[in-house]
Design an enzyme around this catalytic site. Sequence first.
Site, PDB file in Angstrom:
ATOM      1  N   GLY A  36       0.845  -1.199   0.000  1.00 46.20           N
ATOM      2  CA  GLY A  36       0.000   0.000   0.000  1.00 46.20           C
ATOM      3  C   GLY A  36       0.878   1.247   0.000  1.00 46.20           C
ATOM      4  O   GLY A  36       0.684   2.165  -0.811  1.00 46.20           O
ATOM      5  N   HIS A  37       1.873   1.267   0.894  1.00 41.53           N
ATOM      6  CA  HIS A  37       2.800   2.413   0.924  1.00 41.53           C
ATOM      7  C   HIS A  37       3.570   2.490  -0.396  1.00 41.53           C
ATOM      8  O   HIS A  37       3.797   3.576  -0.934  1.00 41.53           O
ATOM      9  CB  HIS A  37       3.813   2.263   2.066  1.00 41.53           C
ATOM     10  CG  HIS A  37       3.207   2.226   3.431  1.00 41.53           C
ATOM     11  ND1 HIS A  37       3.190   1.089   4.202  1.00 41.53           N
ATOM     12  CD2 HIS A  37       2.598   3.191   4.160  1.00 41.53           C
ATOM     13  CE1 HIS A  37       2.608   1.352   5.353  1.00 41.53           C
ATOM     14  NE2 HIS A  37       2.223   2.619   5.362  1.00 41.53           N
ATOM     15  N   GLN A  61      -1.002  10.274  18.047  1.00 41.79           N
ATOM     16  CA  GLN A  61      -2.257   9.798  17.457  1.00 41.79           C
ATOM     17  C   GLN A  61      -2.719   8.472  18.059  1.00 41.79           C
ATOM     18  O   GLN A  61      -3.686   7.877  17.586  1.00 41.79           O
ATOM     19  CB  GLN A  61      -2.143   9.708  15.937  1.00 41.79           C
ATOM     20  CG  GLN A  61      -1.199   8.651  15.391  1.00 41.79           C
ATOM     21  CD  GLN A  61      -1.001   8.791  13.884  1.00 41.79           C
ATOM     22  OE1 GLN A  61      -0.345   9.708  13.404  1.00 41.79           O
ATOM     23  NE2 GLN A  61      -1.593   7.897  13.117  1.00 41.79           N
ATOM     24  N   ARG A 186      -0.908  -3.401  10.515  1.00 43.63           N
ATOM     25  CA  ARG A 186      -1.468  -4.135  11.658  1.00 43.63           C
ATOM     26  C   ARG A 186      -1.843  -5.571  11.300  1.00 43.63           C
ATOM     27  O   ARG A 186      -2.108  -6.367  12.205  1.00 43.63           O
ATOM     28  CB  ARG A 186      -2.683  -3.391  12.230  1.00 43.63           C
ATOM     29  CG  ARG A 186      -2.295  -2.108  12.945  1.00 43.63           C
ATOM     30  CD  ARG A 186      -3.430  -1.480  13.729  1.00 43.63           C
ATOM     31  NE  ARG A 186      -2.976  -0.438  14.604  1.00 43.63           N
ATOM     32  CZ  ARG A 186      -2.998   0.884  14.329  1.00 43.63           C
ATOM     33  NH1 ARG A 186      -3.477   1.304  13.169  1.00 43.63           N
ATOM     34  NH2 ARG A 186      -2.540   1.762  15.200  1.00 43.63           N
TER      35      ARG A 186
HETATM   36  O1  PAF Z   1      -1.660   7.011   7.828  1.00 42.25           O
HETATM   37  C1  PAF Z   1      -0.674   6.988   8.581  1.00 42.25           C
HETATM   38  O2  PAF Z   1       0.200   6.125   8.500  1.00 42.25           O
HETATM   39  C2  PAF Z   1      -0.527   8.076   9.643  1.00 42.25           C
HETATM   40  O3  PAF Z   1      -1.744   8.409  10.209  1.00 42.25           O
HETATM   41  C3  PAF Z   1       0.219   9.327   9.132  1.00 42.25           C
HETATM   42  C4  PAF Z   1      -0.574  10.042   8.058  1.00 42.25           C
HETATM   43  C5  PAF Z   1       1.578   8.939   8.588  1.00 42.25           C
HETATM   44  C6  PAF Z   1       0.420  10.307  10.279  1.00 42.25           C
HETATM   45  O4  PAF Z   1       1.193   9.761  11.297  1.00 42.25           O
END
Ligand code: PAF
Length: 279
Positions: A36-37, A61, A186
């Site tokens: 995905g990345h 977060q 995850r």
């Molecule tokens: O989607 C993510 O992996 C995170 O929420 C992000 C946008 C890198 C912010 O830490």
Amino acid sequence: MQVTKTVEETRKLIKNWKMEGKTIGLVPTMGFLHEGHASLIKKCREENNIVVVSDFVNPTQFGPTEDLEAYPRDFAHDSALCESLGTDLIFNPEPENMYIDPYTYVNIDVLSDTLCGKSRPIHFKGVCTVVSKLFNIVSPDKAYFGQKDAQQLAIVRKMVQDLNFDIQIVGCPIVREEDGLAKSSRNTYLSPKERQAALCLSKAVKKGQEVICEGAMAEEVLDEMCGVIKEEPLAKIDYVSMVDALTMQPVEKVEKDVLVAMAVYIGKTRLIDNFSFQM
Ligand code: PAF
């Protein structure tokens, strides 16, 4: 490919690239990179002179009972993947390079009181804070986010508009495993049995898409989707909702573009998935 740890060294490189007239693309990530990345990095590579990937597990977060400590990390793997995709810079700060207590938050009240924002009350405040910081440090022309985190994408777009960041936000499609499971860092938490059980999310997406195309109302779509998930004994629904794609508020009828999103616990692992339906 270069790797920076501090804001100062990152800014120095960016300043030089900007002086050379280069365009900068940013892919914000929390590392443990998967396909995905990779799809975001590839798109960023196609559209910019310079590709910057941030690799930072952002503590602000995560809620107090969430998986900050356990969140998977593998910088050697991330670095090799980024290099193979033509990344120019990985910004990989430590939390102390990013946050000096007490710090200033960027908060967004709109769009964040439903879906994941309801179950994870401080999550989007942390996301908006770190994304704003990354935007200010890297000053990209474009930034890339996945549609899997659809509410995050909507919130980032709204924040960019409201706070006048001069940055184009590019949303990229969900990338799935061959059997349908949406790629996620995850997924690594799942045992083989849970991995199989996790397919109920993508099966529910498929069911929802079928029913919505037949013209069903929100309630029927959501009932059908919940039915699919409830067949799986290891699954526990956090939410399954249909919301207006712009306001993130629940809808009863499919009259405009909607987002149908869910969060489901498979054992202790909370997974998300979604689909959009355009009118
Ligand atoms: O989607 C993510 O992996 C995170 O929420 C992000 C946008 C890198 C912010 O830490």
